[in-house]
Design a protein around this motif. Structure first.
Motif, short mmCIF file in Angstrom:
data_model
loop_
_atom_site.label_atom_id
_atom_site.label_comp_id
_atom_site.label_asym_id
_atom_site.label_seq_id
_atom_site.Cartn_x
_atom_site.Cartn_y
_atom_site.Cartn_z
N ASP A 309 0.82 -1.22 0.00
CA ASP A 309 0.00 0.00 0.00
C ASP A 309 0.85 1.27 0.00
O ASP A 309 0.48 2.27 -0.61
N ARG A 312 1.85 1.85 -3.55
CA ARG A 312 0.65 2.29 -4.26
C ARG A 312 0.41 3.78 -4.01
O ARG A 312 0.24 4.57 -4.95
N ASP A 313 0.43 4.17 -2.73
CA ASP A 313 0.13 5.56 -2.40
C ASP A 313 1.19 6.50 -2.97
O ASP A 313 0.87 7.59 -3.46
N MET A 316 0.68 6.95 -6.67
CA MET A 316 -0.48 7.80 -6.93
C MET A 316 -0.16 9.28 -6.73
O MET A 316 -0.59 10.13 -7.51
N SER A 328 -7.78 4.69 -5.64
CA SER A 328 -7.31 3.46 -5.02
C SER A 328 -8.51 2.65 -4.57
O SER A 328 -9.60 3.18 -4.38
N LYS A 332 -4.10 -2.61 -1.94
CA LYS A 332 -2.93 -2.06 -2.63
C LYS A 332 -3.20 -1.89 -4.11
O LYS A 332 -2.29 -2.00 -4.93
N THR A 333 -4.44 -1.62 -4.45
CA THR A 333 -4.85 -1.55 -5.85
C THR A 333 -4.97 -0.10 -6.32
O THR A 333 -5.46 0.76 -5.60
N ILE A 334 -4.48 0.13 -7.53
CA ILE A 334 -4.74 1.39 -8.24
C ILE A 334 -5.89 1.13 -9.19
O ILE A 334 -5.87 0.15 -9.94
#
Lengths: 362, 362
Positions: A309, A312-313, A316, A328, A332-334
């Motif tokens: 995560d 991911r962040d 982004m 999001s 942990k997905t975009i």
């Protein structure tokens, strides 16, 4: 007013559905769809007779049989809204659920598919079979508990829960399980409806003439509401009712939006740019396998996982600073949720920025 | 946007309330107000610490302690909406409740006052004391049951339930009971708010500086929503959230409506025409004691009972045929809900038609 409904909501009614009920938001749509299923289920149980004196008496004090112990079966990872009924079927984030009283309703596992799909055909089929078996077990168990499942609610793609997909075969079998056990089948298209998957409704990808008993919508449809099959029409007026019942001005906006979608062939555009986007995401995860995995999508309703995560962040935020705004979901997905006018050249702009961010990523 | 909120909703905030949350309809307003009270109550219980691992784990599967067994105390005859949370506090008509699963939440009696009030001072005081005692008993009983009362919800005038009034003294004591037992006090002004009682909020008639912890509204306010005291602000963002969170365009309309109310002194008008209406209803029930009784009201929010429901319905139809449209509530009540521009000469028109209908009535 009826003409406006015919031009707007009824012109895009899912297969098998001739009735639509507007509501002011997505949660109200699902709440009232649940009520519609409960009413239908109890009418079946009592043989469409008038309610008994005992039912009439107990319903006023929240007790069975007037307020029966019926349940809605939902899936782990689902999001169906945040009012108390909806929330009992929502299982995606702690922040939605914590501290709010709920119902003892059954929760089935949603398939966790392994990617790339073509490498895990057997495993994924087994995983979907396991989940379907669990659904049947739960229906039986809750009937034995005295809390029969009146309806099953599911998203065609679990959105908030992390863009979790399942095969058309899974949904077709689930729809049959619902039918076999006398449960209504409610497809929640609040996030997936409106064209981003390349079809107006995501459930159209299953190829069924009779995909559901209830389909709820909101967001891109500009108004909330739900379609249902004739059979689910409540037996009396005012059983489903509130002060505003949605807002008719939103239907005017919607009929113009639908005109643009048709005139500019936006569903074809979405299919084209969705393909380009997914191909680009495949290429990026091949190039950055330590960062990205599980690229997936339907139309432009695409997603890709980061390794964790924090990564991911960070991706982004860096992308946002270069002008690319992504969302999001899950852990942990975009997720990608472009509008319907997102063209192939936008895809290339998006991929260029994302590539730059990933190249800089330590 | 903030300026528009200040000009509209915040300019009419009830005493002691600085925060407002808009929502798309009345049911969503009450649902989210209930959630706000649950969150506040649980934060008090855990001493504003982070939730435990057990709470985080159980909330995702609808189980305690993450989804705690908290309750909202409501009153027999109440109407607070039709989504599943609201419906568990609604007890006015069978058609609202039948077949919908509910919560085991406590339901207290609402005072049944005898009219004319001046002839039943002692009896009515006793009746209100009895109801308040029952409220305290229920709070204790539900705490012992392991389903503590997080909030009490009440209408200043029970509207759907039959235009049931109680004295300011009753509400003041109820508010104190809530405080004593650590329950939030939620006043539902969805029907009563907006000026028809002669004050902008019906609870202003109680004369309290600190009338409530939460006040919900909709209908005449053009948007749904609720005010609350600072203390009830959720501890984290996104605990109360949805896609649209109401519709800002409604605030624009509302600020214009408020301008008209102020410019034309409509609350004074309502007080004046309300007095004339109630005097007229008193005169009619004196003239037709076999048909009418229990004339009551605050501002133009007035009602009168017929001797039975068939007579009530027949009077309403005959009046409608002469151009007077009235509503019904409870079992045999005629309710008056004129708009804010209802003047004294409208009252006389109304009374003339009603008098004609009653004179013809066999």
């Amino acid at each position: 007013l009826l003409n406006k409904l015919i031009e707007s909501l009824l012109s895009i009614a899912p297969s098998g559905m001739t009735r639509v009920q507007t509501m002011a938001c997505g949660s109200c749509s699902n709440e009232n769809a649940f009520k519609t299923m409960f009413i239908w289920y109890r009418n079946k149980e009592r043989g469409y007779a008038n309610p008994s004196e005992q039912e009439v008496g107990t319903c006023m004090i929240n007790q069975s049989p007037g307020c029966p112990d019926l349940s809605i079966l939902s899936f782990m990872g689902a999001f169906h809204g945040r009012t108390l009924g909806c929330l009992a079927t929502t299982h995606s984030k702690v922040i939605h659920k914590l501290d709010i009283p709920s119902f003892d309703w059954p929760i089935a596992p949603f398939p966790k598919l392994q990617y790339p799909l073509e490498e895990f055909v057997r495993e994924n089929a087994q995983e979907e079979a396991r989940c379907l078996e669990e659904v049947e077990d739960l229906i039986v168990k809750w009937r034995q508990k005295g809390k029969p499942v009146a309806g099953i609610v599911i998203e065609p793609i679990q959105a908030e829960g992390g863009d979790n997909h399942a095969s058309p075969d899974f949904f077709i079998k689930l729809r049959n399980i619902a039918r076999k056990h006398g449960c209504a089948f409610h497809v929640d298209e609040v996030q997936t409806g409106g064209g981003t998957t390349g079809k107006f409704w995501a459930h159209e990808h299953w190829g069924l003439d009779d995909p559901a008993d209830v389909v709820s919508f909101s967001k891109k449809l500009l108004t909330g509401g739900y379609y249902h099959r004739d059979e689910l029409q409540p037996d009396k007026p005012y059983r489903i009712f509130n002060t505003w019942m949605g807002d008719p001005s939103k239907n005017l906006f919607l009929s113009e939006v639908l005109n643009v979608i048709r005139r500019e062939n936006l569903l074809e555009e979405v299919t084209r740019s969705g393909k380009a986007l997914l191909q680009g995401l495949y290429a990026l995860q091949t190039q950055y396998p330590h960062i990205l995995s599980r690229a997936r999508g339907q139309g432009t309703f695409c997603a890709i996982d980061a390794c964790n995560d924090a990564t991911r962040d960070s991706i982004m935020i860096k992308a946002r600073n270069k002008g690319l705004f992504m969302g999001s979901c899950g852990e942990k997905t975009i997720r990608f949720r472009p509008t319907l006018v997102f063209k192939e050249y936008h895809v290339h702009q998006l991929l260029n920025i994302l590539n730059d961010v990933l190249a800089e990523h330590k």
